[in-house]
Motif scaffolding. Structure first.
Motif, PDB file in Angstrom:
ATOM      1  N   PHE A 190      42.260  58.967  32.599  1.00  7.57           N
ATOM      2  CA  PHE A 190      41.126  58.035  32.586  1.00  7.57           C
ATOM      3  C   PHE A 190      41.564  56.584  32.767  1.00  7.57           C
ATOM      4  O   PHE A 190      40.777  55.753  33.207  1.00  7.57           O
ATOM      5  N   VAL A 191      42.813  56.278  32.473  1.00  4.48           N
ATOM      6  CA  VAL A 191      43.296  54.898  32.612  1.00  4.48           C
ATOM      7  C   VAL A 191      43.345  54.494  34.086  1.00  4.48           C
ATOM      8  O   VAL A 191      43.150  53.324  34.418  1.00  4.48           O
ATOM      9  N   TRP A 192      43.558  55.446  34.972  1.00  3.88           N
ATOM     10  CA  TRP A 192      43.648  55.128  36.404  1.00  3.88           C
ATOM     11  C   TRP A 192      42.296  54.739  36.993  1.00  3.88           C
ATOM     12  O   TRP A 192      42.214  54.197  38.088  1.00  3.88           O
ATOM     13  N   ILE A 193      41.219  55.012  36.281  1.00  3.70           N
ATOM     14  CA  ILE A 193      39.887  54.634  36.752  1.00  3.70           C
ATOM     15  C   ILE A 193      39.611  53.159  36.455  1.00  3.70           C
ATOM     16  O   ILE A 193      38.943  52.475  37.226  1.00  3.70           O
ATOM     17  N   LEU A 194      40.138  52.638  35.369  1.00  8.44           N
ATOM     18  CA  LEU A 194      39.850  51.266  34.938  1.00  8.44           C
ATOM     19  C   LEU A 194      40.209  50.194  35.978  1.00  8.44           C
ATOM     20  O   LEU A 194      39.430  49.254  36.167  1.00  8.44           O
ATOM     21  N   PRO A 195      41.347  50.285  36.676  1.00  4.98           N
ATOM     22  CA  PRO A 195      41.648  49.245  37.669  1.00  4.98           C
ATOM     23  C   PRO A 195      40.647  49.167  38.819  1.00  4.98           C
ATOM     24  O   PRO A 195      40.590  48.162  39.521  1.00  4.98           O
ATOM     25  N   LEU A 196      39.845  50.215  38.998  1.00 11.98           N
ATOM     26  CA  LEU A 196      38.836  50.164  40.060  1.00 11.98           C
ATOM     27  C   LEU A 196      37.797  49.071  39.807  1.00 11.98           C
ATOM     28  O   LEU A 196      37.098  48.646  40.733  1.00 11.98           O
ATOM     29  N   LEU A 197      37.714  48.600  38.585  1.00 12.15           N
ATOM     30  CA  LEU A 197      36.769  47.527  38.263  1.00 12.15           C
ATOM     31  C   LEU A 197      37.291  46.143  38.651  1.00 12.15           C
ATOM     32  O   LEU A 197      36.515  45.189  38.718  1.00 12.15           O
ATOM     33  N   ILE A 198      38.583  46.023  38.910  1.00  7.82           N
ATOM     34  CA  ILE A 198      39.171  44.711  39.206  1.00  7.82           C
ATOM     35  C   ILE A 198      38.499  44.027  40.397  1.00  7.82           C
ATOM     36  O   ILE A 198      38.080  42.871  40.291  1.00  7.82           O
ATOM     37  N   PRO A 199      38.346  44.700  41.560  1.00  9.20           N
ATOM     38  CA  PRO A 199      37.685  44.015  42.682  1.00  9.20           C
ATOM     39  C   PRO A 199      36.230  43.666  42.393  1.00  9.20           C
ATOM     40  O   PRO A 199      35.731  42.635  42.846  1.00  9.20           O
ATOM     41  N   VAL A 200      35.559  44.503  41.625  1.00  5.26           N
ATOM     42  CA  VAL A 200      34.157  44.240  41.297  1.00  5.26           C
ATOM     43  C   VAL A 200      34.040  42.991  40.433  1.00  5.26           C
ATOM     44  O   VAL A 200      33.218  42.102  40.694  1.00  5.26           O
ATOM     45  N   VAL A 201      34.879  42.907  39.419  1.00  2.95           N
ATOM     46  CA  VAL A 201      34.851  41.742  38.526  1.00  2.95           C
ATOM     47  C   VAL A 201      35.260  40.482  39.283  1.00  2.95           C
ATOM     48  O   VAL A 201      34.635  39.427  39.136  1.00  2.95           O
ATOM     49  N   TYR A 202      36.285  40.583  40.133  1.00  2.00           N
ATOM     50  CA  TYR A 202      36.712  39.430  40.927  1.00  2.00           C
ATOM     51  C   TYR A 202      35.580  38.927  41.812  1.00  2.00           C
ATOM     52  O   TYR A 202      35.278  37.733  41.836  1.00  2.00           O
ATOM     53  N   ALA A 203      34.969  39.830  42.555  1.00  2.00           N
ATOM     54  CA  ALA A 203      33.901  39.420  43.475  1.00  2.00           C
ATOM     55  C   ALA A 203      32.736  38.797  42.729  1.00  2.00           C
ATOM     56  O   ALA A 203      32.144  37.824  43.193  1.00  2.00           O
ATOM     57  N   ASN A 204      32.427  39.318  41.561  1.00  2.00           N
ATOM     58  CA  ASN A 204      31.311  38.765  40.798  1.00  2.00           C
ATOM     59  C   ASN A 204      31.640  37.393  40.223  1.00  2.00           C
ATOM     60  O   ASN A 204      30.811  36.485  40.283  1.00  2.00           O
ATOM     61  N   THR A 205      32.835  37.213  39.699  1.00  2.00           N
ATOM     62  CA  THR A 205      33.145  35.944  39.045  1.00  2.00           C
ATOM     63  C   THR A 205      33.494  34.841  40.038  1.00  2.00           C
ATOM     64  O   THR A 205      33.089  33.702  39.848  1.00  2.00           O
ATOM     65  N   VAL A 206      34.228  35.152  41.087  1.00  2.44           N
ATOM     66  CA  VAL A 206      34.666  34.112  42.019  1.00  2.44           C
ATOM     67  C   VAL A 206      33.607  33.796  43.060  1.00  2.44           C
ATOM     68  O   VAL A 206      33.291  32.643  43.312  1.00  2.44           O
ATOM     69  N   ASN A 207      33.058  34.812  43.661  1.00  2.00           N
ATOM     70  CA  ASN A 207      32.129  34.617  44.770  1.00  2.00           C
ATOM     71  C   ASN A 207      30.704  34.392  44.349  1.00  2.00           C
ATOM     72  O   ASN A 207      30.014  33.565  44.899  1.00  2.00           O
ATOM     73  N   LEU A 208      30.256  35.172  43.405  1.00  2.00           N
ATOM     74  CA  LEU A 208      28.830  35.266  43.212  1.00  2.00           C
ATOM     75  C   LEU A 208      28.298  34.649  41.931  1.00  2.00           C
ATOM     76  O   LEU A 208      27.183  34.186  41.906  1.00  2.00           O
ATOM     77  N   GLY A 209      29.086  34.690  40.885  1.00  2.00           N
ATOM     78  CA  GLY A 209      28.556  34.222  39.615  1.00  2.00           C
ATOM     79  C   GLY A 209      27.690  35.293  38.999  1.00  2.00           C
ATOM     80  O   GLY A 209      27.940  36.477  39.146  1.00  2.00           O
ATOM     81  N   THR A 210      26.635  34.888  38.343  1.00  2.00           N
ATOM     82  CA  THR A 210      25.746  35.849  37.709  1.00  2.00           C
ATOM     83  C   THR A 210      24.317  35.529  38.073  1.00  2.00           C
ATOM     84  O   THR A 210      24.012  34.467  38.586  1.00  2.00           O
ATOM     85  N   GLY A 211      23.446  36.441  37.788  1.00  2.00           N
ATOM     86  CA  GLY A 211      22.037  36.205  38.019  1.00  2.00           C
ATOM     87  C   GLY A 211      21.512  36.964  39.219  1.00  2.00           C
ATOM     88  O   GLY A 211      22.213  37.705  39.882  1.00  2.00           O
ATOM     89  N   SER A 212      20.258  36.726  39.512  1.00  2.00           N
ATOM     90  CA  SER A 212      19.596  37.483  40.564  1.00  2.00           C
ATOM     91  C   SER A 212      19.804  36.895  41.948  1.00  2.00           C
ATOM     92  O   SER A 212      19.383  37.476  42.925  1.00  2.00           O
TER      93      SER A 212
END
Length: 95
Positions: free
Chosen positions: A63-85
């Motif tokens: 199950f630990v090998w699944i966790l790094p799959l979130l890295i690109p998602v978190v990066y794209a959200n925090t750097v590119n997009l921010g939060t909100g609608s």
């Protein structure tokens, strides 16, 4: 259209605008390419870890090998997009 107090709610993109934007990704955007490279790297690491785990040669639980799959998602959200609608608006330049 749904009435809202959101500042960008006045422009609701048409289906044609969405299709055109999806067909023309932001090729010159550096963060876009960083996210793509992260997806590739994390995908390769996930594959290697999954193969090692299936052969029993990895001390790390599967199950630990699944966790790094979130890295690109978190990066794209925090750097590119921010939060909100307005995330989609920001991606396609509608805001």
């Amino acid at each position: 259209m749904i009435k809202t107090n959101h500042p960008h709610a006045a422009h609701q993109p048409s289906a044609k605008e969405v299709v055109v934007a999806l067909a023309h990704p932001p090729w010159t955007n550096r963060q876009f390419w960083v996210a793509q490279v992260l997806v590739l790297i994390v995908g390769i690491l996930h594959l290697i870890g999954d193969i090692a785990n299936s052969h029993g040669s990895s001390p790390i639980p599967g199950f630990v090998w699944i966790l790094p799959l979130l890295i690109p998602v978190v990066y794209a959200n925090t750097v590119n997009l921010g939060t909100g609608s307005d995330d989609i608006d920001k991606i396609f330049g509608w805001s």
